[in-house]
Motif scaffolding. Sequence first.
Motif, mmCIF file in Angstrom:
data_model
loop_
_atom_site.group_PDB
_atom_site.id
_atom_site.type_symbol
_atom_site.label_atom_id
_atom_site.label_comp_id
_atom_site.label_asym_id
_atom_site.label_seq_id
_atom_site.Cartn_x
_atom_site.Cartn_y
_atom_site.Cartn_z
ATOM 1 N N LEU A 184 -56.840 -9.758 -15.308
ATOM 2 C CA LEU A 184 -57.923 -10.049 -16.238
ATOM 3 C C LEU A 184 -57.361 -10.571 -17.571
ATOM 4 O O LEU A 184 -57.876 -11.513 -18.173
ATOM 5 C CB LEU A 184 -58.754 -8.797 -16.494
ATOM 6 C CG LEU A 184 -59.923 -9.060 -17.444
ATOM 7 C CD1 LEU A 184 -61.022 -9.824 -16.741
ATOM 8 C CD2 LEU A 184 -60.448 -7.774 -18.040
ATOM 9 N N ASP A 243 -55.571 -4.324 -17.178
ATOM 10 C CA ASP A 243 -55.578 -5.135 -15.965
ATOM 11 C C ASP A 243 -54.874 -6.484 -16.207
ATOM 12 O O ASP A 243 -55.398 -7.342 -16.913
ATOM 13 C CB ASP A 243 -57.049 -5.324 -15.559
ATOM 14 C CG ASP A 243 -57.218 -6.254 -14.370
ATOM 15 O OD1 ASP A 243 -56.216 -6.866 -13.935
ATOM 16 O OD2 ASP A 243 -58.368 -6.373 -13.894
ATOM 17 N N ARG A 252 -68.602 -9.979 -16.504
ATOM 18 C CA ARG A 252 -68.745 -8.540 -16.217
ATOM 19 C C ARG A 252 -67.398 -7.849 -16.163
ATOM 20 O O ARG A 252 -67.255 -6.716 -16.616
ATOM 21 C CB ARG A 252 -69.508 -8.332 -14.908
ATOM 22 C CG ARG A 252 -70.989 -8.604 -15.108
ATOM 23 C CD ARG A 252 -71.818 -8.183 -13.906
ATOM 24 N NE ARG A 252 -73.204 -8.582 -14.146
ATOM 25 C CZ ARG A 252 -73.972 -9.219 -13.259
ATOM 26 N NH1 ARG A 252 -73.501 -9.507 -12.057
ATOM 27 N NH2 ARG A 252 -75.208 -9.549 -13.575
ATOM 28 N N ARG A 253 -66.419 -8.560 -15.619
ATOM 29 C CA ARG A 253 -65.082 -7.939 -15.560
ATOM 30 C C ARG A 253 -64.482 -7.822 -16.958
ATOM 31 O O ARG A 253 -63.858 -6.823 -17.296
ATOM 32 C CB ARG A 253 -64.167 -8.700 -14.604
ATOM 33 C CG ARG A 253 -64.436 -8.291 -13.146
ATOM 34 C CD ARG A 253 -63.353 -8.724 -12.197
ATOM 35 N NE ARG A 253 -63.328 -10.170 -12.128
ATOM 36 C CZ ARG A 253 -62.290 -10.928 -12.477
ATOM 37 N NH1 ARG A 253 -61.161 -10.352 -12.849
ATOM 38 N NH2 ARG A 253 -62.363 -12.241 -12.415
ATOM 39 N N MET A 254 -64.673 -8.850 -17.769
ATOM 40 C CA MET A 254 -64.207 -8.774 -19.161
ATOM 41 C C MET A 254 -64.897 -7.621 -19.880
ATOM 42 O O MET A 254 -64.278 -6.841 -20.598
ATOM 43 C CB MET A 254 -64.525 -10.079 -19.904
ATOM 44 C CG MET A 254 -63.671 -11.274 -19.475
ATOM 45 S SD MET A 254 -64.232 -12.754 -20.359
ATOM 46 C CE MET A 254 -62.898 -13.884 -19.944
ATOM 47 N N HIS A 255 -66.192 -7.536 -19.656
ATOM 48 C CA HIS A 255 -66.994 -6.511 -20.305
ATOM 49 C C HIS A 255 -66.530 -5.121 -19.903
ATOM 50 O O HIS A 255 -66.474 -4.196 -20.730
ATOM 51 C CB HIS A 255 -68.460 -6.741 -19.925
ATOM 52 C CG HIS A 255 -69.423 -5.976 -20.752
ATOM 53 N ND1 HIS A 255 -69.653 -4.636 -20.576
ATOM 54 C CD2 HIS A 255 -70.205 -6.356 -21.787
ATOM 55 C CE1 HIS A 255 -70.554 -4.227 -21.465
ATOM 56 N NE2 HIS A 255 -70.902 -5.259 -22.215
ATOM 57 N N ALA A 256 -66.178 -4.983 -18.632
ATOM 58 C CA ALA A 256 -65.735 -3.673 -18.154
ATOM 59 C C ALA A 256 -64.382 -3.291 -18.765
ATOM 60 O O ALA A 256 -64.117 -2.116 -19.015
ATOM 61 C CB ALA A 256 -65.656 -3.674 -16.626
ATOM 62 N N ALA A 257 -63.532 -4.292 -18.992
ATOM 63 C CA ALA A 257 -62.224 -4.000 -19.606
ATOM 64 C C ALA A 257 -62.441 -3.527 -21.039
ATOM 65 O O ALA A 257 -61.862 -2.530 -21.495
ATOM 66 C CB ALA A 257 -61.347 -5.235 -19.587
ATOM 67 N N GLU A 280 -69.663 -13.148 -13.173
ATOM 68 C CA GLU A 280 -68.727 -12.158 -12.600
ATOM 69 C C GLU A 280 -67.556 -11.926 -13.556
ATOM 70 O O GLU A 280 -67.141 -10.790 -13.803
ATOM 71 C CB GLU A 280 -68.187 -12.657 -11.232
ATOM 72 C CG GLU A 280 -69.174 -12.520 -10.098
ATOM 73 C CD GLU A 280 -69.872 -11.170 -10.113
ATOM 74 O OE1 GLU A 280 -69.165 -10.148 -10.283
ATOM 75 O OE2 GLU A 280 -71.112 -11.138 -10.001
ATOM 76 N N THR A 281 -67.020 -13.039 -14.052
ATOM 77 C CA THR A 281 -65.893 -12.932 -14.988
ATOM 78 C C THR A 281 -66.333 -12.196 -16.254
ATOM 79 O O THR A 281 -65.623 -11.320 -16.764
ATOM 80 C CB THR A 281 -65.374 -14.340 -15.347
ATOM 81 O OG1 THR A 281 -65.105 -15.035 -14.140
ATOM 82 C CG2 THR A 281 -64.135 -14.268 -16.199
ATOM 83 N N GLN A 299 -56.419 -14.076 -17.177
ATOM 84 C CA GLN A 299 -57.590 -14.944 -17.069
ATOM 85 C C GLN A 299 -58.231 -15.169 -18.452
ATOM 86 O O GLN A 299 -58.564 -16.290 -18.825
ATOM 87 C CB GLN A 299 -58.617 -14.319 -16.114
ATOM 88 C CG GLN A 299 -59.752 -15.269 -15.813
ATOM 89 C CD GLN A 299 -60.717 -14.676 -14.810
ATOM 90 O OE1 GLN A 299 -60.699 -13.469 -14.548
ATOM 91 N NE2 GLN A 299 -61.556 -15.519 -14.233
#
Length: 457
Positions: free
Chosen positions: A141, A138, A202-207, A199-200, A144
């Motif tokens: 991401l 992504d 969680r998105r990092m974690h998902a990547a 939120e950030t 970021q």
Amino acid sequence: MNRFVTTDSLRGLFAAGMSDMYRQEVPLYGTLLDIVAHVNATVLRNDPALDQSLADAGERARLDLERHGAVRVGTAAELALLARIFAVLGMYPVGYYDLAAAGVPVHSTAFRPVDEAALRACPFRIFTSLLRLELIEDPALRAQAQKVLEGRRIISARGLALLENAERNGGVAESDAPEFIAEVLAIFRWHSEAIVDIETYRRMHAAHRLVADVAAFQGPHINHLTPRVLDIDAAQAEMLRRGIDAKDYIEGPPRRMEAILLRQTSFKALEEVISFPDGAAMQRGTHTARFGEIEQRGMALTPEGRTLYDACLHKARAGEHPAGHDHDARLRDAFRDFPDDLQALRQQRLAYFRYALTQKGKAARPLAAGTTLPDWLAAGWVQAIPITYEDFLPISAAGIFRSNLGSASSQGYDSQGSRAELEAALGRKVIDPFELYETIQEKSLEGLAVHFAAMLV
Ligand code: OOG
Ligand code: NI
């Protein structure tokens, strides 16, 4: 007079400081130290020959303090900074480990002392990984995470000033040592407050869980420390007996008469409470990263020995064995082809040895000119002592990463390692571990040649 502290004692202070800090931060690590101390004392009591051979190898004294640790950094600049700090502590980058193929978006090196005297004084090693954001799909991401990482400073202004002093003066002054060590330890401490919102995170974690572990926090927290145990099967059994949530199998070679490379196991990472910034307030969440590990070290293998090791391990993992065979049995089967006595390992040049005069050798007069190593060994004048493996194993490391990344898939990234990139970040080449072992072996032989030649005149 303001004298310099030796790099060996600085490294000793750093190692002891890290261990104290981690014991306070993660009490279960203290339990692991107790288990290891108990197992080691029992083994040494029951096996005086092992006690003696550790003493012969110069490793008896270092055993109780021996550890490795692991950290993960986010940018080339952070890696370069750690390389400068570790150099002041007498630790240099040895080996290149590519973990992308195993599904972990990092590549790594191990900072450690390299010469025999320094290894004997304090062998502290830190497995250091650099996040490879380019492997994250992504792009938003990625950008970021990059921005967060570029915005953080992992060393204090005072720490940096002390580092620059040490570099300029060629050492750390005695009066500066406690503060220098405290500033370095602070880099690796735990932060229970994240630097990104939930939120950030969680998105990092998902990547990838590792992106969150590296980029969501203020610094590269030490994620485990590993004491050296003399019987890892006994220690693993004791962890289970105490109800510790241990990894279900031991990484590395099977249990053998003559230990090779290293065998490792760990307790699983703990879920810890984290505060995430949320406007002017904080939000509670958790993060799982820190664990404890133990390892049993055996002898270093030559490139031929390592090729054979990799082939045996591959065979064990290929699962060409009857169903129902457990991990240990599969490993034992696969390693039947790996000689398990010192003479065969030496004669087939599978392992490295340090050659040392025996008591008998010290008293001996060579019978004839022109005698060489086989004569010295046959006469009992010289003893071949296996050289301990001081490095790591990529497949084991990937296994350790994975067991602590929860359910993260083991699917590999479709990418080659990039040693050149890691070296560019370090500002130097990584040292070839085989060359270090080879040098120790050759130096011991040269010493003996000089000794026996001198006896002839
Ligand atoms: C490092 C894992 C590798 C070992 O002992 O192989 C390692 C990490 O989890 O950051 O420490
Ligand atoms: Ni480790």
